[in-house]
Write an enzyme that holds these catalytic residues in place. Sequence first.
Site, PDB file in Angstrom:
ATOM      1  NE  ARG A  89      -4.867   2.783   0.225  1.00 54.28           N
ATOM      2  CZ  ARG A  89      -5.921   2.035   0.495  1.00 54.28           C
ATOM      3  NH1 ARG A  89      -7.113   2.469   0.202  1.00 54.28           N
ATOM      4  NH2 ARG A  89      -5.780   0.853   1.054  1.00 54.28           N
ATOM      5  CG  ASP A 124      -2.100   0.813   1.186  1.00 56.06           C
ATOM      6  OD1 ASP A 124      -1.977   1.982   0.785  1.00 56.06           O
ATOM      7  OD2 ASP A 124      -3.192   0.313   1.518  1.00 56.06           O
ATOM      8  CB  SER A 164     -13.448   3.676   6.845  1.00 54.90           C
ATOM      9  OG  SER A 164     -12.181   3.112   6.572  1.00 54.90           O
TER      10      SER A 164
END
Length: 423
Positions: A338, A336, A360
């Site tokens: 992000r 990831d 989320s």
Amino acid sequence: MDTAMVKDKRDSKPRHIVLTSHPTPYGAKPIPIHWGNADPLKRGPLIGTLTDPTHRNVIGTHSGSYAIYRALAVVQGSLKTDHRADLTNTSPIVNIGPYPSWADPDKIVALDPFGAVVGDVFTDYFEKGYDIRPTIAITKAHINMPELYEAAAKGRLKLDGEIMKENGDLVVTKAAIEPVWYLPGVAHRLKVTESDLRHALFEQTGGMFPELITRPDLQVFLPPIGGVTVYILGDIAAITDPDRPVAVRVHDECNGSDVFGSDICTCRPYLVHGIEECIRTAQEGGAGVIVYYRKEGRALGEVTKFLVYNARKRQTGGDRADAYFERTECVAGVQDMRFQELMPDVLHWLGITRIDRLVSMSNMKYNAIVNSGIEVVKRVPIPDDLIPADAKVEIEAKKAAGYYTEGEILDVEGLVSVKGREY
Ligand SMILES: [Zn+2]
């Protein structure tokens, strides 16, 4: 080819190149920026203009990666290099802020809190000939998604005529935000030195921004990346009212699912579920906030993402939840990219201090939000019946890796048995 035959379509100005990579020889120092100052005039305007290089006090330029299209428009002669935006009637349709967080140099480091109001607060500079561009625009819209109309038909949502119209239209306020990075603050957030951050940015962009190395006096960077869009449902005043509920979904772009309805992941169903929670919260007198980041494919980009899809579907044993993260890491080198550490800035720009419903399951997003000082009352996972069959691989792998769930978490054997479609 005779180069003399090539007509230069650009302005008939002398074609000299002005290097901005060293302090200018003109003697004038750029207008200083005092990041985190509550008074925009004391904080100082951010000037990324190309019309007068001596005015520039930031590294990089406006519009993120679209600067390259601007270059094409210039070289083809359709855009004059000295064009200045006429900002008449472009100011925000609704007012957002200022909030105490705007004056906290630790709370906001990745956007300019005054980015929407430069036309109002820097009038003196405009009169003196400075070319200052908004980095935030705030407008209104009606949006319509078929799943939400369906939710109303099934009785999960009500068509109240205000937040949700009879035809399913949602009345929203939306803001587009370009990234503006205060480099010392970003470095601090990522727990690295500013010098290391500048070197990495310089090297990983192929040396695109020499000022990262040569101009330590310039501390603000307009990075050539995608920005963020915020959709607000309900009364904006509710966002900062401690007596009214706030729902938030922070969503990272997934073009394949969000726009085209691909069934390999849960992105669009979860986005729609987030909007549904936002509508309900707005209809209870609160506000709902959708934050949409352009971080395609976990910020790895869509080419990497599609390569990973192929690697997943063709591996020995087929596409399975136990190897979900491993396949991404094999292709991209990481699982990831992000870096949710910078994500909560937009929530602080909106003045959010408490989220009643965080739609989320991501532990990275949750941790970043809570560590930034925002209270989260309840986390809302995606309902099982909204998960497409082929997306079970993703969702089970994520739950096993620590994503929030109220349901069962599979062990290794269970993960091996969750399989997706093969190509
Ligand atoms: Zn997706």
